[in-house]
Design an enzyme around this catalytic site. Sequence first.
Site, PDB file in Angstrom:
ATOM      1  N   ASN A 193       0.899  -1.066  -0.038  1.00 21.15           N
ATOM      2  CA  ASN A 193       0.037   0.034  -0.037  1.00 21.15           C
ATOM      3  C   ASN A 193       0.705   1.192   0.154  1.00 21.15           C
ATOM      4  O   ASN A 193       2.042   1.243  -0.013  1.00 21.15           O
ATOM      5  CB  ASN A 193      -0.824   0.089   1.031  1.00 21.15           C
ATOM      6  CG  ASN A 193      -0.115   0.099   2.617  1.00 21.15           C
ATOM      7  OD1 ASN A 193       0.784   0.470   2.747  1.00 21.15           O
ATOM      8  ND2 ASN A 193      -0.846  -0.529   3.524  1.00 21.15           N
ATOM      9  N   ARG A 194       0.235   2.475   0.045  1.00 23.40           N
ATOM     10  CA  ARG A 194       1.177   3.507  -0.132  1.00 23.40           C
ATOM     11  C   ARG A 194       2.154   3.794   1.123  1.00 23.40           C
ATOM     12  O   ARG A 194       3.397   4.066   0.611  1.00 23.40           O
ATOM     13  CB  ARG A 194       0.041   4.995  -0.079  1.00 23.40           C
ATOM     14  CG  ARG A 194      -0.814   4.969  -1.245  1.00 23.40           C
ATOM     15  CD  ARG A 194      -1.766   6.191  -1.422  1.00 23.40           C
ATOM     16  NE  ARG A 194      -2.448   6.138  -0.437  1.00 23.40           N
ATOM     17  CZ  ARG A 194      -3.687   6.847  -0.223  1.00 23.40           C
ATOM     18  NH1 ARG A 194      -3.827   7.906  -1.315  1.00 23.40           N
ATOM     19  NH2 ARG A 194      -4.660   6.621   0.729  1.00 23.40           N
ATOM     20  N   GLU A 196       3.642   1.470   3.027  1.00 17.49           N
ATOM     21  CA  GLU A 196       4.538   0.359   2.782  1.00 17.49           C
ATOM     22  C   GLU A 196       5.536   0.803   1.879  1.00 17.49           C
ATOM     23  O   GLU A 196       6.602   0.742   2.099  1.00 17.49           O
ATOM     24  CB  GLU A 196       3.833  -1.063   2.697  1.00 17.49           C
ATOM     25  CG  GLU A 196       2.948  -1.505   3.757  1.00 17.49           C
ATOM     26  CD  GLU A 196       2.059  -2.610   3.483  1.00 17.49           C
ATOM     27  OE1 GLU A 196       1.617  -3.304   4.251  1.00 17.49           O
ATOM     28  OE2 GLU A 196       1.911  -2.892   2.194  1.00 17.49           O
ATOM     29  N   ASP A 261      -5.655  -8.300   1.999  1.00 18.42           N
ATOM     30  CA  ASP A 261      -5.851  -9.756   2.069  1.00 18.42           C
ATOM     31  C   ASP A 261      -6.678 -10.117   0.825  1.00 18.42           C
ATOM     32  O   ASP A 261      -6.666 -11.063   0.055  1.00 18.42           O
ATOM     33  CB  ASP A 261      -6.382 -10.499   3.333  1.00 18.42           C
ATOM     34  CG  ASP A 261      -5.407 -10.438   4.478  1.00 18.42           C
ATOM     35  OD1 ASP A 261      -4.035  -9.906   4.271  1.00 18.42           O
ATOM     36  OD2 ASP A 261      -5.920 -10.412   5.686  1.00 18.42           O
TER      37      ASP A 261
END
Length: 307
Positions: A193-194, A196, A261
């Site tokens: 994601n952003r 991360e 997930d």
Amino acid sequence: MKKAQILSANVLVTGDAMLDRYWFGDAERISPEAPVPVVRVVRSEERLGGAANVALNIAHVGARATLLSVVGEDAAGRRIEALLQKEGIEAALQFDPTLSTTEKLRVVARQQQMLRCDFESHPDAEALLHHLDLFNRHLEKADALVLSDYGKGGLTHITKMIECARAKGCPVLVDPKGDDYERYRGATVITPNRSELRQVVGAWKSEADLLERAQNLRAELDLQYLLLTRSEEGMTLFSDEGAMTVPAQAREVFDVSGAGDTVIAVLATLVAAGVPIPDAVATANRAGGIVVGKLGTASVTYEELFS
């Protein structure tokens, strides 16, 4: 998408499995002991979390899912096993008596999460080595591999796993964690994601800057694809062909728990069914939009995606 294609797909999931517990109640007063709400719990639920939730999403879409993970020899570990069996997921679990199964307890009142308590420890090296032996056996029948990294220690041998999967020609999809992406070298696709991705490449100032940073990382790690999940901005897939952005489809966001997930589970299911990753991204994006409209760790079904 024909259901028969999905029914014949076999996806191996390995990584950090956990038990998600929910206490639901009402919060109508403030505690006299401290300035915090008092939640009167009226019901509770237990759900599969982490890598187990990825396997659950795969099974609910219709593919065959196998979960390989190390859990504790405790009530939570056995509960995960029972929930997997109930959902028709092949449970290849290793029970480590020195380990406490990861649990996340969420207290929810009036559809709002009030508090989360985490209970966790890390598996020992002996259990993980046996895990690698089992991994090689289950990999033989897999059409796609998902490595679900929650940073709990379950993927100590991830580099070796990726090497084995590549040698077999099995697509490898990784949900990454932390700032050491070198361990994911050679994967087919990673799905940060952003926040991360920002940990690894730094903050970007524009779309052009993001493109350069993402493509540099992809080339450096020998990744075929990098799929950036961007919440309200949708998703962007980086590949040799450039960048492809798919707009977000969530109508209303209740809870983002487990959305990553769902995205990687649907993506892996379609790849295992023979769908090219660029074509699978749009469906995975739709799945993410559906699941954030549900409360807590949830999943999507074939009917929700394709009906």
